[in-house]
Scaffold this motif. Structure first.
Motif, PDB file in Angstrom:
ATOM      1  N   VAL A 156       1.036  -1.147  -0.351  1.00  0.00           N
ATOM      2  CA  VAL A 156      -0.248   0.088  -0.093  1.00  0.00           C
ATOM      3  C   VAL A 156       1.030   0.833   0.250  1.00  0.00           C
ATOM      4  O   VAL A 156       0.794   2.367  -0.534  1.00  0.00           O
ATOM      5  N   ASN A 157       1.787   1.478   0.639  1.00  0.00           N
ATOM      6  CA  ASN A 157       2.793   2.160   1.172  1.00  0.00           C
ATOM      7  C   ASN A 157       3.365   2.475  -0.479  1.00  0.00           C
ATOM      8  O   ASN A 157       3.808   3.580  -1.173  1.00  0.00           O
ATOM      9  N   ALA A 158       3.664   1.135  -0.765  1.00  0.00           N
ATOM     10  CA  ALA A 158       4.771   1.680  -2.470  1.00  0.00           C
ATOM     11  C   ALA A 158       4.015   2.169  -3.181  1.00  0.00           C
ATOM     12  O   ALA A 158       3.833   3.121  -4.598  1.00  0.00           O
ATOM     13  N   ILE A 159       2.440   2.167  -3.433  1.00  0.00           N
ATOM     14  CA  ILE A 159       1.399   2.945  -4.010  1.00  0.00           C
ATOM     15  C   ILE A 159       1.217   3.894  -3.903  1.00  0.00           C
ATOM     16  O   ILE A 159       1.461   4.962  -5.131  1.00  0.00           O
ATOM     17  N   ILE A 160       1.271   4.641  -3.027  1.00  0.00           N
ATOM     18  CA  ILE A 160       1.004   5.900  -2.130  1.00  0.00           C
ATOM     19  C   ILE A 160       2.199   6.343  -3.147  1.00  0.00           C
ATOM     20  O   ILE A 160       2.234   7.525  -3.266  1.00  0.00           O
ATOM     21  N   ASN A 161       3.246   6.267  -2.399  1.00  0.00           N
ATOM     22  CA  ASN A 161       5.203   6.534  -3.327  1.00  0.00           C
ATOM     23  C   ASN A 161       5.047   7.003  -4.522  1.00  0.00           C
ATOM     24  O   ASN A 161       5.706   7.882  -5.116  1.00  0.00           O
ATOM     25  N   ASP A 162       4.558   5.772  -5.231  1.00  0.00           N
ATOM     26  CA  ASP A 162       4.390   5.780  -6.504  1.00  0.00           C
ATOM     27  C   ASP A 162       3.513   6.596  -7.106  1.00  0.00           C
ATOM     28  O   ASP A 162       3.939   7.802  -8.362  1.00  0.00           O
ATOM     29  N   GLN A 163       3.036   7.033  -6.623  1.00  0.00           N
ATOM     30  CA  GLN A 163       1.760   8.261  -6.781  1.00  0.00           C
ATOM     31  C   GLN A 163       2.604   9.505  -6.940  1.00  0.00           C
ATOM     32  O   GLN A 163       2.511  10.681  -7.511  1.00  0.00           O
ATOM     33  N   LYS A 164       3.227   9.705  -5.524  1.00  0.00           N
ATOM     34  CA  LYS A 164       4.109  11.387  -5.029  1.00  0.00           C
ATOM     35  C   LYS A 164       4.634  11.153  -5.847  1.00  0.00           C
ATOM     36  O   LYS A 164       5.180  12.684  -6.291  1.00  0.00           O
ATOM     37  N   ASN A 165       5.833  10.494  -5.853  1.00  0.00           N
ATOM     38  CA  ASN A 165       7.286  10.644  -6.849  1.00  0.00           C
ATOM     39  C   ASN A 165       7.763  10.153  -7.933  1.00  0.00           C
ATOM     40  O   ASN A 165       8.310  10.580  -8.218  1.00  0.00           O
ATOM     41  N   LYS A 166       6.438   8.928  -8.617  1.00  0.00           N
ATOM     42  CA  LYS A 166       6.861   8.257  -9.949  1.00  0.00           C
ATOM     43  C   LYS A 166       5.820   9.269 -11.071  1.00  0.00           C
ATOM     44  O   LYS A 166       6.091   8.865 -11.723  1.00  0.00           O
ATOM     45  N   GLY A 167       4.694   9.716 -10.745  1.00  0.00           N
ATOM     46  CA  GLY A 167       4.066  10.439 -11.631  1.00  0.00           C
ATOM     47  C   GLY A 167       3.087   9.283 -11.804  1.00  0.00           C
ATOM     48  O   GLY A 167       2.763   9.507 -12.576  1.00  0.00           O
ATOM     49  N   LEU A 168       3.059   8.354 -11.440  1.00  0.00           N
ATOM     50  CA  LEU A 168       2.524   7.399 -11.898  1.00  0.00           C
ATOM     51  C   LEU A 168       0.918   7.229 -11.541  1.00  0.00           C
ATOM     52  O   LEU A 168       0.388   6.411 -10.311  1.00  0.00           O
ATOM     53  N   TYR A 169      -0.176   7.254 -12.388  1.00  0.00           N
ATOM     54  CA  TYR A 169      -1.608   7.967 -11.804  1.00  0.00           C
ATOM     55  C   TYR A 169      -2.709   6.950 -12.107  1.00  0.00           C
ATOM     56  O   TYR A 169      -3.265   6.999 -11.373  1.00  0.00           O
ATOM     57  N   MET A 170      -1.842   5.637 -12.589  1.00  0.00           N
ATOM     58  CA  MET A 170      -2.579   4.019 -12.923  1.00  0.00           C
ATOM     59  C   MET A 170      -3.989   4.750 -13.683  1.00  0.00           C
ATOM     60  O   MET A 170      -4.829   3.554 -13.074  1.00  0.00           O
ATOM     61  N   PHE A 171      -4.579   5.862 -13.922  1.00  0.00           N
ATOM     62  CA  PHE A 171      -5.751   6.076 -14.759  1.00  0.00           C
ATOM     63  C   PHE A 171      -6.305   4.992 -15.874  1.00  0.00           C
ATOM     64  O   PHE A 171      -5.731   5.421 -16.296  1.00  0.00           O
TER      65      PHE A 171
END
Length: 674
Positions: free
Chosen positions: A568-583
């Motif tokens: 779960v933390n990895a998903i949130i970090n990806d959103q914040k730091n890598k710009g992976l919005y996954m829409f």
């Protein structure tokens, strides 16, 4: 045309299965595979045996406790008989086959064609042909072509010349075997074969091999070229570059009377259908192919959640494919794909994902990518899927598949999955094959008359092909062979030397059969509905932040132990730091991270939000799916189900409006393609 209904369709299917199976085949397995009773199989085998005896061939042998078998000599005799006969065993054309025959015949016609001509060719009624032609007209509309009729000229296809030719080359390869076996006699056969022999000389002089079916299609096309006064312009292509190629020089040598633009057109076909990559600039946009390939691979990874370890190698393979495909897309030069239906059946999930990914290629090229082309690209994506590591025992497999690089690579990938103990699996061109090799097994899609270690298979493996590979490789791989050899040494003290060879063969058959009891059906594991049960669907009515939404959506997976908090933390970090919005679409997020970030097993959860959740990229989500995958392939079925359901905005709106997990599950269950 006279028709002999010596074998019906199922009898022919059974005969082909038995012919391509190495070793014994149990009646029950055959019945299960065909979804009929054992009694029906026995009845069909009796009809097959009558046909075999009528043609002077020994009947199918059945041995108690083992099953049925055709020996090599019988298989060769059957193939020879089928090749020599003037009518094929399967003589009832499907509606799709009839419509393809009608289209191709009209495009290269040399006289007016009427309903009676199609009735004679396809051996069906007037009403059937009338209905066929309605379907033909609908099909042609997809290519901005129109079926027309008048009493003087009969049926014609009107529209862009390039598009008409594209349709012919797309459809004809799947029909060639009907003409080759004289089931259909609508062209000047002698002229076609003279041209085909000339094309084979060109193939030999170029030291090239071509995609299956392309040379016969070109031969038929050239045999009827005098019927047309087409003028083709290649405005976006460097004609001088093509004229300098060996392909063009040989076309000019063997077909000097062709118009210059036709020589270029045929040379383009040869350049684009070689199994090897041709480093020639045929379009000004040629230098963009790497970027196109890279974009396609990244799009496939994005929507499939499959991230390739050998990504650069895959991009280069697709780049090589696109280098000789761009001008085909531009000028509508289609390659037919005789394996299309098999690819769509055997690799359904991969095909659908590839087709979705190809939308980005269609946008870049402003050109429709046909299903035949999607199928070739599917093989590239499948060929680079991860496989198990081989063990330390030396076991080498040769593969011969003259059906294209993608097909050969996909076959190699499947074999590596079936036979993980293999230390080397190598694709070899048919022209490079020599009987005096040192490989343990040869898997080939064409007959090799003098090959003693041959496993003959279809280009797209059937379940029976997989069983044949497993049985043969289990009996011949080093560890198994050592065990058999040890038993033989002991047995030689008690068995007459004259009987030792028979004992050896029976031992191999037994050793294989006890390890492969059933056909190993291909699957990409379970689908979406296998996971969305009970607490795995949630509905949230209050306003929450995007981080809270991720935590809420992932909680069922945490509760079941499918993931850890790290995931779960990895998903949130990806959103914040890598710009992976996954829409995946407007209002829909597929939340996921890398396997190594805390995944224990494949699982899915889903949450809907009455108050849209704002994400960092400015988009809002009303549905969040959380996916965790334990490897790189098992989730593909789940992904296809997701894309199938959520590709329509109407479905997203309706699901988001539902008020309970039970209603959501019921909606998905009703609307998912099963």
């Amino acid at each position: 045309m006279s028709i002999s209904y010596t074998l019906d369709k199922r009898c022919t299917e059974i005969l082909n299965i038995v012919m391509y199976t190495t070793g014994y085949l149990k009646i029950q397995d055959l019945a299960d595979d065909l979804e009929v009773s054992k009694r029906s199989v026995y009845y069909d085998i009796s009809k097959i045996n009558e046909w075999l005896i009528d043609n002077g061939i020994d009947p199918i042998i059945q041995e108690r406790g083992k099953g049925i078998i055709l020996h090599k000599e019988q298989v060769q005799a059957i193939q020879k008989t089928l090749n020599q006969t003037k009518s094929e065993s399967i003589l009832v054309f499907t509606p799709e086959e009839r419509q393809r025959i009608e289209i191709c015949t009209i495009i290269v016609r040399n006289h007016p064609l009427y309903i009676e001509d199609f009735m004679d060719t396809c051996q069906v009624s007037r009403n059937t042909i009338i209905n066929d032609l309605k379907s033909v007209d609908t099909f042609l509309e997809n290519y901005a072509l129109q079926l027309t009729y008048n009493i003087k000229d009969g049926y014609r296809i009107n529209g862009d010349i390039i598009k008409k030719r594209a349709v012919f080359f797309m459809l004809f390869p799947s029909l060639w075997h009907f003409y080759e076996n004289h089931v259909i006699e609508t062209f000047d056969a002698q002229k076609v074969y003279d041209i085909l022999n000339t094309r084979k000389k060109i193939e030999s002089e170029l030291h090239a091999e071509y995609v299956s079916g392309i040379l016969p299609a070109l031969a038929v096309f050239l045999s009827t070229i005098q019927n047309r006064n087409d003028e083709i312009s290649f405005s976006d292509m460097d004609e001088e570059e093509i004229i300098e190629t060996n392909e063009y020089h040989l076309i000019n040598k063997y077909f000097p009377n062709l118009k210059d633009h036709e020589k270029i057109y045929i040379a383009l076909h040869l350049l684009g259908s070689r199994l090897q990559t041709i480093p020639v600039n045929v379009m000004k946009e040629e230098d963009k192919t790497y970027e196109f390939a890279k974009a396609l691979v990244h799009e496939f990874e994005r929507i499939s959640y499959v991230f390739y370890d050998r990504e650069e190698e895959l991009i280069n393979a697709i780049n090589a494919h696109l280098k000789t495909s761009l001008y085909r897309f531009k000028y509508g030069i289609q390659l037919g794909n005789p394996m299309l239906n098999n690819i769509k059946t055997e690799y359904e999930e991969l095909f659908e994902l590839t087709k979705r990914a190809c939308k980005i290629l269609e946008n870049d090229l402003d050109s429709l990518i046909s299903d035949a082309e999607v199928a070739y690209l599917t093989l590239h994506f499948g060929a680079f899927m991860p496989t198990q590591k081989a063990n330390k025992h030396a076991f080498r497999i040769m593969i011969i598949c003259p059906n294209g690089i993608g097909t050969g690579n996909m076959l190699r990938q499947e074999v590596s999955t079936l036979v993980p103990q293999a230390t080397e699996i190598k694709n070899i061109p048919l022209s490079s094959y020599r009987p005096n090799h040192d490989y343990d097994v040869v898997i080939s899609t064409v007959m090799l008359a003098n090959e003693q270690r041959l496993i003959m298979v279809h280009p797209i493996l059937t379940d029976q092909d997989r069983v044949a590979i497993l049985r043969n490789c289990m009996a011949t791989e080093p560890q198994a062979k050592m065990q058999i050899d040890d038993i033989l040494k002991i047995a030689s003290n008690y068995i007459n030397p004259d009987q030792l060879n028979d004992f050896h063969k029976n031992l191999q058959d037994y050793y294989s059969s006890i390890q492969v009891q059933k056909v190993p059906h291909k699957t990409y594991d379970r689908g979406l509905l296998d996971f969305l049960k009970g607490s795995h669907i949630q509905c949230v009515n209050s306003q929450v932040s995007w981080e809270e939404a991720i935590h809420i959506s992932a909680q069922p997976l945490l509760d079941d132990g499918s993931i850890s908090n790290d995931y779960v933390n990895a998903i949130i970090n990806d959103q914040k730091n890598k710009g992976l919005y996954m829409f995946l679409a407007d209002d829909l997020v597929l939340a996921h991270s890398a396997i190594e970030n805390g995944v224990n097993r494949l699982d899915v959860s889903m949450c809907t939000f009455k108050e849209p959740v704002p994400f960092l990229n400015g988009q809002n989500a009303r549905i969040i799916l959380v996916l965790c995958a334990e490897d790189k392939t098992k989730h593909i079925h789940v992904l296809n189900d997701m894309l199938n359901i959520f590709s329509k905005k109407k479905s997203i709106d309706q699901i988001a409006s539902l008020n309970s997990p039970a209603e959501i599950y019921s909606y998905i269950d009703k609307h998912i393609e099963k």
